[in-house]
Design an enzyme around this catalytic site. Structure first.
Site, PDB file in Angstrom:
ATOM      1  N   HIS A  70       0.844  -1.193   0.000  1.00  0.00           N
ATOM      2  CA  HIS A  70       0.000   0.000   0.000  1.00  0.00           C
ATOM      3  C   HIS A  70       0.879   1.243   0.000  1.00  0.00           C
ATOM      4  O   HIS A  70       1.867   1.317   0.731  1.00  0.00           O
ATOM      5  CB  HIS A  70      -0.898   0.013   1.245  1.00  0.00           C
TER       6      HIS A  70
ATOM      7  N   ASP B  59     -15.000   2.847   8.358  1.00  0.00           N
ATOM      8  CA  ASP B  59     -13.961   3.806   7.967  1.00  0.00           C
ATOM      9  C   ASP B  59     -14.477   4.744   6.887  1.00  0.00           C
ATOM     10  O   ASP B  59     -14.197   5.947   6.897  1.00  0.00           O
ATOM     11  CB  ASP B  59     -12.709   3.082   7.465  1.00  0.00           C
TER      12      ASP B  59
ATOM     13  N   ARG C 230     -14.616  12.958   9.083  1.00  0.00           N
ATOM     14  CA  ARG C 230     -13.370  13.637   9.473  1.00  0.00           C
ATOM     15  C   ARG C 230     -12.986  14.681   8.440  1.00  0.00           C
ATOM     16  O   ARG C 230     -12.459  15.746   8.765  1.00  0.00           O
ATOM     17  CB  ARG C 230     -12.240  12.601   9.612  1.00  0.00           C
TER      18      ARG C 230
ATOM     19  N   SER D 174      -7.340   4.206   9.935  1.00  0.00           N
ATOM     20  CA  SER D 174      -8.165   4.262   8.731  1.00  0.00           C
ATOM     21  C   SER D 174      -7.527   3.435   7.605  1.00  0.00           C
ATOM     22  O   SER D 174      -8.169   2.566   6.993  1.00  0.00           O
ATOM     23  CB  SER D 174      -8.327   5.732   8.309  1.00  0.00           C
TER      24      SER D 174
ATOM     25  N   LYS E 210      -8.637  -0.958   6.287  1.00  0.00           N
ATOM     26  CA  LYS E 210      -8.938  -1.422   4.919  1.00  0.00           C
ATOM     27  C   LYS E 210      -7.950  -2.493   4.492  1.00  0.00           C
ATOM     28  O   LYS E 210      -8.309  -3.470   3.836  1.00  0.00           O
ATOM     29  CB  LYS E 210      -8.893  -0.232   3.951  1.00  0.00           C
TER      30      LYS E 210
END
Ligand code: URA
Length: 434
Positions: A82, A161, A168, A183, A187
């Site tokens: 990621h 999320d 947010r 967050s 995922k």
């Protein structure tokens, strides 16, 4: 339990228990806790922070708030990668085939781009017919058969999320380290991989502008991942100028293909080798960095990574001929060079500005509904530290609309700074956290 009491507890600086966090996440997801109470909680967390235990509990509560991908039918250790995102970040396009060709099953969920950073799915759609809208069965089958599959992030993955991030975003509570880390990691955990390799970017084109913040976020996410039982490591890499030379969907695909053909930019190749090495080590394919890099380089030298990319594109309905002939990728009708006004050394390229120029050309989304033009973008000819003569080309812009081209050209000119001193090159990989 009452949400009011939990808000008060956090406001007064106390840690929330796992049960309290579960109650809050479940209630917010099913709508029994309203936005205004959750906003107050987010602001209390913003000011009072969360400790390691709370952050892990929040992450896991969000991970479990929806469907979790079951990758157990895929053979081998699944390693996900990621990136926190940046300008010209086309890493997955080259890294996924390299890792798969080196024996790591790549089962990846990716997103679309919003704002000035692009998404992997948009880029892949440069191959006509390519689709990430595939069933979980097909996803699993493709990984077992060819070693890679990429699907779009479903709405049922970590819905807590999704809702919380949107809240947010409009209540000035995004930039808290624990909230960002939980967050992202919720995922990643829900996406089911056994091991996770993170690329945390730092610099003017990154979410984390300061290096120390990027390291803090990387450490926090590594702790969460390992705490949740997934082997997790992170690297911190430079995003103070665009990655590689190409910015824009099809242009980035072309650069990734060229990299797999052995003609990639140094920084981009280095990033693929560094992240890929972590993936091979985490997946038990290599014992150390040296061996892993050698294996990855071999996938380029022997053409196996390029072949893997073609197989993957075809398996998801795309026309893979462009893998072997990049002139078949979407092409813009207009092209203009940007020239240096003075001689000297490129001292700075405002990375986010370059991303915005690509967006102005039509290559990015202003809103979720915007349609993007896959063919447009920018190819840099010079990077920070390079010597440039007066009137030498700094970058080439690609467009389909003359007005957009002029607007982007003016803005891009201001993104380049040229000085008289040769700068020392800063390391591209800032550090590795295991
Ligand atoms: N990206 C995410 O997914 N979540 C954040 O909170 C920030 C960036």
């Amino acid at each position: 339990m009452r949400m009011y009491d939990l808000i008060m507890k956090k406001r007064n600086g106390f840690a929330l228990s796992g049960d309290e966090i579960n109650y809050m996440v479940k209630g917010y997801t099913d709508g029994t806790i309203p936005d205004y109470q959750m906003s107050a909680m987010m602001m209390a967390i913003y000011f009072k922070g969360m400790d390691e235990k709370e952050t892990l509990a929040l992450t896991m509560a969000m991970e479990k708030s929806g469907d979790e991908l079951d990758l157990s039918r895929i053979k081998g250790i699944k390693v996900d990668k990621h990136s926190t995102g940046g300008v010209g970040d086309k890493t997955s396009l080259a890294l996924a085939p390299m890792a798969a060709a080196a024996g790591i099953p790549v089962a990846k969920m990716s997103g679309r781009g919003l704002g000035h950073t692009g998404g992997t799915i948009d880029k892949l759609e440069s191959f006509p017919g390519f689709s990430t809208d595939i069933s979980t069965e097909k996803f699993v089958e493709n990984v077992n058969r060819i070693g890679i599959a990429i699907m779009g992030q479903t709405a049922s993955l970590a819905p807590a999320d999704k809702k919380l991030y949107a809240l947010r975003d409009v209540t000035a509570t995004v930039d808290n380290m624990s909230l960002i880390a939980s967050s992202i990691m919720s995922k990643k955990l829900a996406a089911g991989a056994d091991a996770i390799v993170l690329d945390v970017k730092t610099g003017s084109g990154a979410f984390m502008k300061r290096e120390e913040d990027a390291f803090a976020l990387a450490r926090e996410m590594v702790k969460i991942g390992n705490g949740a039982g997934r082997k997790t490591s992170a690297i911190v890499s430079d995003m103070d100028q665009p990655l590689g030379f190409a910015i824009g969907n099809a242009l980035e695909v072309e650069e990734a293909i060229n990299t797999l053909k052995g003609n990639g930019p140094d920084d981009f190749l280095e990033l693929c080798l560094t992240l890929g090495s972590r993936m091979l080590i985490a997946g038990g394919r290599a014992d150390g960095e040296k061996e892993a890099r050698q294996m990855l380089l071999q996938t380029i030298e022997e053409g196996t990574a390029l072949k893997k990319l073609a197989e993957f594109v075809e398996a998801q309905g795309g026309d893979a001929s462009a893998v072997y002939d990049t002139s078949l990728l979407p092409r813009a009708s207009l092209q203009r060079s940007l020239y240096a006004r003075t001689e000297g050394f490129v001292s700075h390229i405002a990375c986010d500005e370059v991303g915005i120029c690509s967006l102005l050309l039509g290559g990015g989304r202003e809103t979720k509904e915007s349609r993007i033009d896959l063919s447009v973008g920018i190819v840099l000819q010079k990077k920070v530290g390079d010597y440039v003569k007066e009137n030498e080309c700094l970058a080439v812009l690609y467009a389909n609309d003359a007005d957009k081209l002029s607007a982007a050209e003016n803005r891009l000119q201001k993104a380049f700074q040229i000085g008289q001193e040769k700068l020392e090159k800063k390391p591209f990989i800032k550090g590795i956290i295991t």
